[in-house]
Scaffold this motif. Structure first.
Motif, mmCIF file in Angstrom:
data_model
loop_
_atom_site.group_PDB
_atom_site.id
_atom_site.type_symbol
_atom_site.label_atom_id
_atom_site.label_comp_id
_atom_site.label_asym_id
_atom_site.label_seq_id
_atom_site.Cartn_x
_atom_site.Cartn_y
_atom_site.Cartn_z
ATOM 1 N N LYS A 3 0.731 -1.287 0.020
ATOM 2 C CA LYS A 3 0.096 -0.082 0.024
ATOM 3 C C LYS A 3 0.955 1.203 0.115
ATOM 4 O O LYS A 3 1.991 1.440 0.575
ATOM 5 C CB LYS A 3 -0.969 -0.023 1.309
ATOM 6 C CG LYS A 3 -1.952 -1.133 1.058
ATOM 7 C CD LYS A 3 -2.716 -1.060 2.624
ATOM 8 C CE LYS A 3 -3.908 -2.090 2.479
ATOM 9 N NZ LYS A 3 -4.758 -2.102 3.843
ATOM 10 N N GLU A 32 -3.230 -0.870 -2.844
ATOM 11 C CA GLU A 32 -4.250 0.129 -2.643
ATOM 12 C C GLU A 32 -3.437 1.616 -2.444
ATOM 13 O O GLU A 32 -2.112 1.557 -2.132
ATOM 14 C CB GLU A 32 -4.734 0.133 -0.955
ATOM 15 C CG GLU A 32 -5.634 1.280 -0.591
ATOM 16 C CD GLU A 32 -6.449 0.643 0.759
ATOM 17 O OE1 GLU A 32 -7.328 1.620 1.085
ATOM 18 O OE2 GLU A 32 -5.884 -0.522 1.134
ATOM 19 N N LYS A 68 -9.415 0.615 -5.914
ATOM 20 C CA LYS A 68 -7.976 0.656 -5.273
ATOM 21 C C LYS A 68 -7.541 1.872 -4.719
ATOM 22 O O LYS A 68 -6.783 2.037 -4.152
ATOM 23 C CB LYS A 68 -7.080 0.115 -6.277
ATOM 24 C CG LYS A 68 -7.003 -1.464 -6.523
ATOM 25 C CD LYS A 68 -6.063 -2.113 -7.175
ATOM 26 C CE LYS A 68 -6.488 -3.523 -7.160
ATOM 27 N NZ LYS A 68 -5.336 -4.203 -8.089
ATOM 28 N N THR A 98 1.941 -5.236 6.093
ATOM 29 C CA THR A 98 1.685 -4.509 4.971
ATOM 30 C C THR A 98 3.115 -3.719 4.630
ATOM 31 O O THR A 98 3.846 -3.442 5.431
ATOM 32 C CB THR A 98 0.792 -3.277 5.168
ATOM 33 O OG1 THR A 98 -0.538 -4.021 5.203
ATOM 34 C CG2 THR A 98 0.681 -2.486 3.721
#
Length: 202
Positions: A3, A32, A68, A98
């Motif tokens: 992300k 994302e 996204k 992440t």
């Protein structure tokens, strides 16, 4: 998960911002991109900035429909100044597994040593730098190399075409009663008109 956080005042958000977000999404194979409107950016304390809830609304309109892309109100809900190191620490704490990236313009790269707690920033994300006009590539590459050596961290230069659009330019055009719809994502001009933003000022 991979992300990226894309911070900025977004006053207003424009198609250049959206272009950068898509280039990062595709080039880095992200899951994302999180748009993060600044609450109280320390580097812009002397400059008038549109109210947080209105900037949040403009970004929400701009990214509507892109699965996204998302938006966070973390910084605008904070009572303190919006320091990047704190934002990244909090998001890493929330999602420790992440892989985090942070999108900045080349102007930020060139002044990165002035940022608060750079080592914490670089420990908590991979910095991704996008192009802006007015900077010689040799100077940018030298700064990238120097910072990577100094902090032993990788910095990514995002290979992308440049859309030379600025929020300052858009505000000036609005103050001069010129068309700006071609510079803005769908829905943003409606918010500007709703709150009568940028009239008679730059």
């Amino acid at each position: 998960m991979k992300k990226a956080i894309f911070g900025g005042t977004f006053d207003p958000i424009h198609i250049g911002h959206i272009h950068i977000a898509y280039e990062a999404l595709y080039n880095l194979s992200l899951d994302e991109v999180i748009f993060m409107p600044n609450g109280r950016p320390p580097h812009k304390r002397a400059r008038a900035v549109t109210e947080e809830k209105i900037r949040y609304k403009m970004v929400s309109q701009a990214i509507k429909g892109e699965k996204k892309f998302s938006i966070s109100d973390f910084e605008i809900k904070s009572d303190s100044l919006s320091y990047t190191y704190n934002t990244l620490m909090q998001f890493n704490h929330r999602e420790p597994y992440t892989q985090w990236y942070f999108l900045v313009g080349v102007d930020s790269l060139m002044t990165l040593r002035q940022w608060k707690n750079i080592h914490i920033i670089l420990d908590n994300c991979t910095l991704v730098v996008f192009s802006r006009t007015g900077y010689a590539m040799d100077d940018v590459l030298k700064m990238k190399k120097d910072l990577e050596k100094e902090y032993d961290k990788e910095i990514i230069l995002l290979e992308m075409s440049l859309l030379d659009i600025s929020s300052t330019e858009i505000k000036k055009k609005i103050s001069e009663d010129k068309m700006v719809n071609y510079l803005l994502p769908q829905g943003v001009e409606e918010v500007i008109n709703q709150y009568n933003l940028y009239r008679n000022k730059v």
